[in-house]
Design a protein around this motif. Structure first.
Motif, short mmCIF file in Angstrom:
data_model
loop_
_atom_site.label_atom_id
_atom_site.label_comp_id
_atom_site.label_asym_id
_atom_site.label_seq_id
_atom_site.Cartn_x
_atom_site.Cartn_y
_atom_site.Cartn_z
N GLY A 281 29.14 15.16 28.44
CA GLY A 281 27.89 15.10 29.20
C GLY A 281 26.78 14.45 28.41
N GLU A 282 25.59 14.39 29.00
CA GLU A 282 24.44 13.83 28.32
C GLU A 282 24.05 14.71 27.14
N LYS A 283 23.43 14.08 26.14
CA LYS A 283 23.00 14.82 24.96
C LYS A 283 21.78 15.67 25.31
N THR B 116 18.05 20.78 17.23
CA THR B 116 19.50 20.85 17.40
C THR B 116 19.82 20.28 18.77
N GLY B 117 21.07 20.11 19.04
CA GLY B 117 21.46 19.58 20.33
C GLY B 117 22.95 19.73 20.54
N TYR B 118 23.40 19.38 21.73
CA TYR B 118 24.83 19.46 22.02
C TYR B 118 25.15 18.57 23.20
#
Length: 128
Positions: free
Chosen positions: A66-68, A84-86
């Protein structure tokens, strides 16, 4: 949009039509293979069935990300910053058919019955 079904995948529910493509949480089925999600409800043309005995067939087109999603935390006047991110793991599926009857379990093959022997006839001798 005559026939539709509500299916359950990955703890979420989706209203689907035949031929529809959608992104869902990652499924364990390989690309190009088909699977049968749980069917909760079917409807269309004024008919509704809360305990459907039909099955929905879905084909996995591919596994994508998916999109970041970026997440930032900040507290003023303290110098506190965190980033942070995923990216979600998703599967793109296509609903190939709605309405095929669920495959009923075949009964165990019964053994062929033993051939019946003809009953011994007790003929009375004719007196002459």
């Amino acid at each position: 949009m005559s026939n539709y079904a509500i299916i359950s995948l990955g703890g979420k529910q989706y209203r689907v039509h035949e031929g529809e493509k959608l992104l869902v949480d990652r499924v364990t089925t390989d690309e190009g293979k088909t699977f049968h999600p749980d069917v909760l409800f079917t409807g269309g043309d004024g008919n509704a069935d809360f305990k459907p005995k039909i099955q929905v067939t879905a084909k996995v087109i591919g596994h994508v990300k998916g999109e970041k999603i970026r997440v930032g935390k900040y507290r003023r006047r303290t110098g506190y910053r965190r980033h942070t991110g995923y990216r979600s793991s998703l599967s793109q599926i296509e609903i190939t058919s709605i309405g095929a009857k669920a495959a009923a379990k075949k009964p165990a093959a019964s053994k062929p019955a033993a051939e019946k022997k003809p009953a011994s006839s007790t003929t009375k001798k004719e007196e002459s």
